[in-house]
Write a protein that holds these residues in place. Structure first.
Motif, PDB file in Angstrom:
ATOM      1  N   GLU A 197      -6.663   0.788   4.544  1.00  0.00           N
ATOM      2  CA  GLU A 197      -6.161  -0.259   5.444  1.00  0.00           C
ATOM      3  C   GLU A 197      -7.309  -1.094   6.005  1.00  0.00           C
ATOM      4  OE1 GLU A 197      -4.158  -0.883   9.851  1.00  0.00           O
ATOM      5  OE2 GLU A 197      -4.476   1.145   9.080  1.00  0.00           O
ATOM      6  N   PRO A 240      -1.149  -8.127   1.767  1.00  0.00           N
ATOM      7  CA  PRO A 240      -0.647  -7.989   3.133  1.00  0.00           C
ATOM      8  C   PRO A 240      -0.019  -9.284   3.614  1.00  0.00           C
ATOM      9  CG  PRO A 240      -2.997  -8.408   3.163  1.00  0.00           C
ATOM     10  CD  PRO A 240      -2.606  -8.306   1.711  1.00  0.00           C
ATOM     11  N   ALA A 246      -0.829  -7.549   8.482  1.00  0.00           N
ATOM     12  CA  ALA A 246       0.159  -6.469   8.418  1.00  0.00           C
ATOM     13  C   ALA A 246       0.261  -5.921   7.001  1.00  0.00           C
ATOM     14  CB  ALA A 246       1.517  -6.977   8.901  1.00  0.00           C
ATOM     15  N   LEU A 247       0.445  -4.602   6.910  1.00  0.00           N
ATOM     16  CA  LEU A 247       0.618  -3.942   5.613  1.00  0.00           C
ATOM     17  C   LEU A 247       2.064  -3.479   5.479  1.00  0.00           C
ATOM     18  CD1 LEU A 247      -2.532  -3.782   6.135  1.00  0.00           C
ATOM     19  CD2 LEU A 247      -2.502  -1.785   4.653  1.00  0.00           C
ATOM     20  N   ASP A 248       2.497  -3.320   4.249  1.00  0.00           N
ATOM     21  CA  ASP A 248       3.869  -2.862   4.015  1.00  0.00           C
ATOM     22  C   ASP A 248       3.941  -1.357   3.791  1.00  0.00           C
ATOM     23  OD1 ASP A 248       2.669  -2.754   1.572  1.00  0.00           O
ATOM     24  OD2 ASP A 248       4.271  -3.763   0.468  1.00  0.00           O
ATOM     25  N   ALA A 249       2.844  -0.640   4.068  1.00  0.00           N
ATOM     26  CA  ALA A 249       2.815   0.809   3.882  1.00  0.00           C
ATOM     27  C   ALA A 249       3.691   1.488   4.937  1.00  0.00           C
ATOM     28  CB  ALA A 249       1.383   1.334   3.985  1.00  0.00           C
ATOM     29  N   GLU A 250       4.416   2.509   4.513  1.00  0.00           N
ATOM     30  CA  GLU A 250       5.256   3.255   5.438  1.00  0.00           C
ATOM     31  C   GLU A 250       4.378   4.164   6.309  1.00  0.00           C
ATOM     32  OE1 GLU A 250       8.474   3.107   6.066  1.00  0.00           O
ATOM     33  OE2 GLU A 250       8.650   1.421   4.671  1.00  0.00           O
ATOM     34  N   PRO A 251       4.756   4.348   7.565  1.00  0.00           N
ATOM     35  CA  PRO A 251       3.961   5.240   8.427  1.00  0.00           C
ATOM     36  C   PRO A 251       4.092   6.689   7.993  1.00  0.00           C
ATOM     37  CG  PRO A 251       5.982   4.571   9.543  1.00  0.00           C
ATOM     38  CD  PRO A 251       5.905   3.762   8.271  1.00  0.00           C
ATOM     39  N   SER A 291      -0.758   5.673  10.317  1.00  0.00           N
ATOM     40  CA  SER A 291       0.128   4.521  10.226  1.00  0.00           C
ATOM     41  C   SER A 291      -0.709   3.257  10.361  1.00  0.00           C
ATOM     42  CB  SER A 291       1.169   4.558  11.350  1.00  0.00           C
ATOM     43  OG  SER A 291       2.018   3.420  11.290  1.00  0.00           O
ATOM     44  N   PRO A 292      -0.423   2.216   9.573  1.00  0.00           N
ATOM     45  CA  PRO A 292      -1.156   0.956   9.734  1.00  0.00           C
ATOM     46  C   PRO A 292      -1.013   0.426  11.164  1.00  0.00           C
ATOM     47  CG  PRO A 292       0.140   0.935   7.718  1.00  0.00           C
ATOM     48  CD  PRO A 292       0.563   2.151   8.471  1.00  0.00           C
ATOM     49  N   ARG A 348       2.576  -3.092  10.699  1.00  0.00           N
ATOM     50  CA  ARG A 348       3.354  -3.039   9.462  1.00  0.00           C
ATOM     51  C   ARG A 348       4.296  -4.242   9.414  1.00  0.00           C
ATOM     52  NH1 ARG A 348       7.052   0.422   9.205  1.00  0.00           N
ATOM     53  NH2 ARG A 348       7.164   0.942  11.430  1.00  0.00           N
ATOM     54  N   SER A 405       7.976  -5.938   7.352  1.00  0.00           N
ATOM     55  CA  SER A 405       9.103  -5.844   6.423  1.00  0.00           C
ATOM     56  C   SER A 405       9.751  -7.222   6.381  1.00  0.00           C
ATOM     57  CB  SER A 405      10.115  -4.789   6.891  1.00  0.00           C
ATOM     58  OG  SER A 405      10.608  -5.082   8.185  1.00  0.00           O
TER      59      SER A 405
END
Length: 256
Positions: free
Chosen positions: A157, A200, A214-219, A224-225, A228, A230
């Motif tokens: 990240e 991102p 922001a990242l789209d990775a799930e926590p 956790s980023p 995030r 969506s």
């Protein structure tokens, strides 16, 4: 004074017979009736109790360390932004320095920081985690059962965020779509969002300064980023760690 009879009288009962009565004079004045003597005894007892209490307190202070002195005896951890492999203080540093992959990621972060000025690329009130705060959060991976995975997620990240900050410019901002964001902490009303297919979500102001990445990775339970995102149609929902959710709606381009 205490007086006790010392010689019982001899009573002659008959010729050649004598009897000694078993009688002792009553004990009198067992307790001094002099006020000064009573005060002296009370003073001696008080001094004895005070001396004993003093010894007891001295023993307690030596046996139980003071929390204040203990706190001063342990220095606070030094401020860091990357791992210290020469003299590691954090458990996570020792782990990173012993792992070739993680050490390579740490060096990427170090190199990116060397050519980056946060003040010039990050807008006021932006939702961008500063380096020291990220490092402290990354060091908590030492408490995870999946420490290696937690550290890889943390470094991945950070490398993405630093890469965006390094490339930020007015030209990059102009390439993004204009958007209206509700609930955002920044003052800019002219936000632009650039959202790639696999990259991102980058939010910038008109001057090309970064408002958030922001990242789209799930926590996960261990990482956790910091922010995030969506998407739902034209709406991009930003979910920061320490701020309520922000919704940005992209605006259609103005036709000329």
């Amino acid at each position: 004074m205490l007086r006790i009879g010392c010689g019982p009288p001899v009573v002659h009962v008959g010729p050649g017979v004598v009897q000694t009565p078993h009688r002792v004079e009553p004990v009198r004045e067992l307790v001094p009736d002099d006020g000064a003597e009573r005060a002296e005894i009370a003073g001696r007892v008080g001094r004895w109790i005070s001396t004993f209490a003093g010894f007891l307190m001295a023993w307690f202070l030596q046996a139980v360390p003071s929390p204040i002195s203990a706190a001063h005896a342990i220095p606070p951890p030094p401020e860091q932004s990357v791992a210290n492999c020469t003299n590691p203080t954090y458990a996570s540093d020792a782990f990173v320095c012993a792992d070739a992959t993680l050490l390579g990621l740490d060096r990427q972060v170090r190199d990116a920081l060397a050519s980056l000025a946060f003040a010039n690329t990050v807008a006021p009130k932006a939702l961008v985690e500063d380096q020291e705060a990220w490092f402290r959060r990354r060091s908590l991976c030492a408490f995870s059962e999946r420490q290696a995975g937690c550290l890889r997620a943390a470094y991945s990240e950070r490398i993405v965020v630093l890469d965006v900050l390094r490339k930020a410019s007015p030209a990059l901002a102009q390439s993004g779509a204009m958007a209206a964001c509700s609930g955002a902490p920044w003052d800019s009303t002219d936000a632009r969002i650039k959202l790639g297919d696999r990259g991102p979500a980058i939010v910038m102001d008109a001057e090309g300064r970064v408002l958030t990445v922001a990242l789209d990775a799930e926590p996960r339970d261990d990482w956790s980023p910091f922010v995030r995102f969506s998407t739902e149609g034209e709406t991009i929902r930003l979910s920061p760690l320490d701020h309520p959710a922000i919704e940005c709606r992209t605006l259609p381009p103005v036709r000329r």
